[in-house]
Design a protein around this motif. Structure first.
Motif, mmCIF file in Angstrom:
data_model
loop_
_atom_site.group_PDB
_atom_site.id
_atom_site.type_symbol
_atom_site.label_atom_id
_atom_site.label_comp_id
_atom_site.label_asym_id
_atom_site.label_seq_id
_atom_site.Cartn_x
_atom_site.Cartn_y
_atom_site.Cartn_z
ATOM 1 N N MET A 150 42.679 47.520 49.700
ATOM 2 C CA MET A 150 43.792 47.246 48.809
ATOM 3 C C MET A 150 43.698 45.796 48.341
ATOM 4 O O MET A 150 43.542 44.882 49.135
ATOM 5 N N THR A 151 43.806 45.597 47.049
ATOM 6 C CA THR A 151 43.775 44.246 46.506
ATOM 7 C C THR A 151 45.156 43.886 45.995
ATOM 8 O O THR A 151 45.943 44.743 45.605
ATOM 9 N N VAL A 152 45.408 42.605 46.020
ATOM 10 C CA VAL A 152 46.708 42.096 45.569
ATOM 11 C C VAL A 152 46.524 41.449 44.204
ATOM 12 O O VAL A 152 45.637 40.615 44.024
ATOM 13 N N ALA A 153 47.344 41.843 43.265
ATOM 14 C CA ALA A 153 47.342 41.176 41.968
ATOM 15 C C ALA A 153 48.157 39.893 42.140
ATOM 16 O O ALA A 153 49.363 39.944 42.390
ATOM 17 N N TRP A 154 47.507 38.772 42.070
ATOM 18 C CA TRP A 154 48.158 37.506 42.394
ATOM 19 C C TRP A 154 49.282 37.159 41.428
ATOM 20 O O TRP A 154 50.267 36.558 41.824
ATOM 21 N N ASP A 155 49.163 37.547 40.172
ATOM 22 C CA ASP A 155 50.255 37.257 39.252
ATOM 23 C C ASP A 155 51.507 38.052 39.627
ATOM 24 O O ASP A 155 52.614 37.528 39.588
ATOM 25 N N SER A 156 51.325 39.296 40.050
ATOM 26 C CA SER A 156 52.476 40.089 40.511
ATOM 27 C C SER A 156 53.071 39.504 41.783
ATOM 28 O O SER A 156 54.289 39.469 41.956
ATOM 29 N N PHE A 157 52.212 39.058 42.669
ATOM 30 C CA PHE A 157 52.675 38.452 43.916
ATOM 31 C C PHE A 157 53.477 37.183 43.641
ATOM 32 O O PHE A 157 54.532 36.954 44.244
ATOM 33 N N LEU A 158 53.008 36.363 42.710
ATOM 34 C CA LEU A 158 53.730 35.136 42.367
ATOM 35 C C LEU A 158 55.074 35.435 41.700
ATOM 36 O O LEU A 158 56.072 34.761 41.972
#
Length: 100
Positions: free
Chosen positions: A1-9
C-alpha cells in the motif's frame, strides 16, 4: 500500500485546523463563567454543525436520500443522538446501495 503524500498532507492540515478550533475555544473560555444563555448556545453548536452537513440533502431529487432523511428525523424524535446518527448513516448507506 502506498500513501499519496498530497492526500496525507491535506488530511493532516484538516486535522490541525479542526483541533485548533477546539484549543482556541478552550483557551478563550477556560477562566470565564458563561451565562445560562451562552451555555445553551454552546450545547446547541454540535447539532447546528450536523444540520449544516446534511442540509443540502433536504433539496435532493434522489428518493433514497429523502427516505433516509425521513427515517433520521423520525429517529431523532424518539431516540438518543447516537442511535439517530446510526439510523441516518445505515439507512443512507443501505438505501443508496439498493436504490442508487
Amino acid at each position: 500500500m502506498t500513501v499519496a503524500w498530497d492526500s496525507f498532507l491535506v488530511f493532516c492540515s484538516m486535522l490541525a485546523v479542526t483541533y485548533s478550533t477546539r484549543l482556541i475555544g478552550f483557551f478563550a473560555l477556560r477562566n470565564r463563567t458563561l451565562s445560562r444563555r451562552a451555555q445553551v448556545v454552546m450545547e446547541a453548536a454540535p447539532g447546528c454543525v450536523l444540520i449544516s452537513v446534511i442540509a443540502p440533502y433536504f433539496v435532493s431529487d434522489k428518493p433514497h436520500e429523502l427516505i433516509a432523511i425521513a427515517l433520521t428525523v423520525f429517529a431523532a424524535s424518539r431516540f438518543s443522538m447516537l442511535t439517530t446518527v446510526l439510523v441516518g448513516v445505515i439507512s443512507a448507506g443501505v438505501l443508496g446501495h439498493l436504490m442508487g
